[in-house]
Scaffold this active site. Structure first.
Site, PDB file in Angstrom:
ATOM      1  CB  SER A 176      -0.903   0.029   1.224  1.00 40.74           C
ATOM      2  OG  SER A 176      -1.589  -1.188   1.373  1.00 40.74           O
TER       3      SER A 176
HETATM    4  N1  SAM Z   1      -0.916  -3.966   3.754  1.00 41.13           N
HETATM    5  C1  SAM Z   1      -0.171  -4.673   2.765  1.00 41.13           C
HETATM    6  C2  SAM Z   1       1.265  -4.240   2.749  1.00 41.13           C
HETATM    7  O1  SAM Z   1       1.647  -3.403   3.576  1.00 41.13           O
HETATM    8  O2  SAM Z   1       2.021  -4.743   1.914  1.00 41.13           O
HETATM    9  C3  SAM Z   1      -0.745  -4.510   1.388  1.00 41.13           C
HETATM   10  C4  SAM Z   1      -2.016  -5.235   1.220  1.00 41.13           C
HETATM   11  S1  SAM Z   1      -2.542  -5.434  -0.438  1.00 41.13           S
HETATM   12  C5  SAM Z   1      -3.110  -3.828  -0.842  1.00 41.13           C
HETATM   13  C6  SAM Z   1      -4.020  -6.361  -0.110  1.00 41.13           C
HETATM   14  C7  SAM Z   1      -3.761  -7.800   0.252  1.00 41.13           C
HETATM   15  O3  SAM Z   1      -4.992  -8.382   0.696  1.00 41.13           O
HETATM   16  C8  SAM Z   1      -3.285  -8.658  -0.910  1.00 41.13           C
HETATM   17  O4  SAM Z   1      -2.073  -9.259  -0.566  1.00 41.13           O
HETATM   18  C9  SAM Z   1      -4.394  -9.689  -1.082  1.00 41.13           C
HETATM   19  O5  SAM Z   1      -3.947 -10.957  -1.489  1.00 41.13           O
HETATM   20  C10 SAM Z   1      -4.980  -9.733   0.323  1.00 41.13           C
HETATM   21  N2  SAM Z   1      -6.330 -10.255   0.436  1.00 41.13           N
HETATM   22  C11 SAM Z   1      -7.403 -10.065  -0.374  1.00 41.13           C
HETATM   23  N3  SAM Z   1      -8.474 -10.736   0.096  1.00 41.13           N
HETATM   24  C12 SAM Z   1      -8.071 -11.380   1.228  1.00 41.13           C
HETATM   25  C13 SAM Z   1      -8.718 -12.225   2.170  1.00 41.13           C
HETATM   26  N4  SAM Z   1     -10.005 -12.580   2.074  1.00 41.13           N
HETATM   27  N5  SAM Z   1      -7.993 -12.689   3.210  1.00 41.13           N
HETATM   28  C14 SAM Z   1      -6.678 -12.356   3.357  1.00 41.13           C
HETATM   29  N6  SAM Z   1      -6.020 -11.568   2.493  1.00 41.13           N
HETATM   30  C15 SAM Z   1      -6.709 -11.068   1.439  1.00 41.13           C
END
Ligand code: SAM
Length: 202
Positions: free
Chosen positions: A52
């Site tokens: 992010s």
């Molecule tokens: N906060 C993270 C970082 O600092 O790198 C970035 C997060 S990224 C924008 C969103 C993440 O949410 C992705 O890695 C995606 O695979 C995960 N994601 C989406 N749906 C999910 C779920 N139901 N459970 C767990 N992770 C999920």
């Protein structure tokens, strides 16, 4: 990054600013993007996902209103960066990612950056992490179509859930407080996150 992108905008919580000064973001981006680690942008981390934008991490962390002793769930581990920032702000951090390869890399990133005490789990975080609940706060770094009820139910009384809510491509960051009368919802900035996939996601 902290002065230009966070303090220079509207991030005012000094604990959050100090935490983001301490966490080495270059440990959480792919090697070929290390020179862009402090850009004012989300960056690709593989598997179609992103780390992010620093500003959004700061806004989410600020909205959690952490003071130090809390137990926090971070949904959507991605690179592990946000979990590391939360680990600077709270006592205990669990983080959950649905893509096993990303969770594995995040575990390695966290270990290398000195945050090995963060527990990384693999699974559908839209259902929370019942075996570790309740939580004082839950941060979601992926967009949900509506308030994820199961996550809300895993909060302690007065606990906070911070989650982007809206349609694909355009959401608002919502701050939801668990209260006896039901969810108290505050709305924050417009934002754009990748979708939360899973049972209570898209
Ligand atoms: N906060 C993270 C970082 O600092 O790198 C970035 C997060 S990224 C924008 C969103 C993440 O949410 C992705 O890695 C995606 O695979 C995960 N994601 C989406 N749906 C999910 C779920 N139901 N459970 C767990 N992770 C999920």
């Amino acid at each position: 990054m902290v002065d230009a992108q966070l303090r220079g905008r509207d991030v005012v919580d000094e604990r959050v600013l100090a935490a983001m000064e301490r966490v080495p973001r270059e440990f959480f981006v792919p090697e070929n993007l290390r020179d862009r680690a402090y850009d004012d942008a989300a960056l690709p981390i593989g598997d179609g996902q992103t780390i992010s934008q620093p500003y959004m991490v700061a806004r989410i962390c600020e909205a959690l209103s952490l003071t130090g002793p809390e137990h926090v769930l971070d949904v959507g581990t991605g690179s592990g960066y946000q979990a590391a920032v939360i680990a600077e702000l709270a006592e205990e951090v669990d983080t959950i990612e649905r893509i096993p390869e990303l969770a594995e890399r995040a575990r390695a990133n966290l270990e290398a950056a000195g945050y090995g005490r963060v527990s990384v789990h693999v699974g559908d975080g839209s259902r929370g992490l019942p075996e570790r609940a309740p939580f004082d706060a839950i941060a979601v770094a992926a967009a949900a179509p509506e308030l994820p009820r199961t996550l809300y139910k895993q909060l302690e009384p007065r606990g906070r859930l911070v989650v982007p809510v809206g349609r694909r491509g355009m959401q608002r960051l919502e701050v939801i407080v668990r209260s006896p009368e039901g969810p108290a919802v505050l709305r924050s900035v417009p934002c754009r996150f990748v979708p939360l996939l899973g049972e209570e996601g898209f």
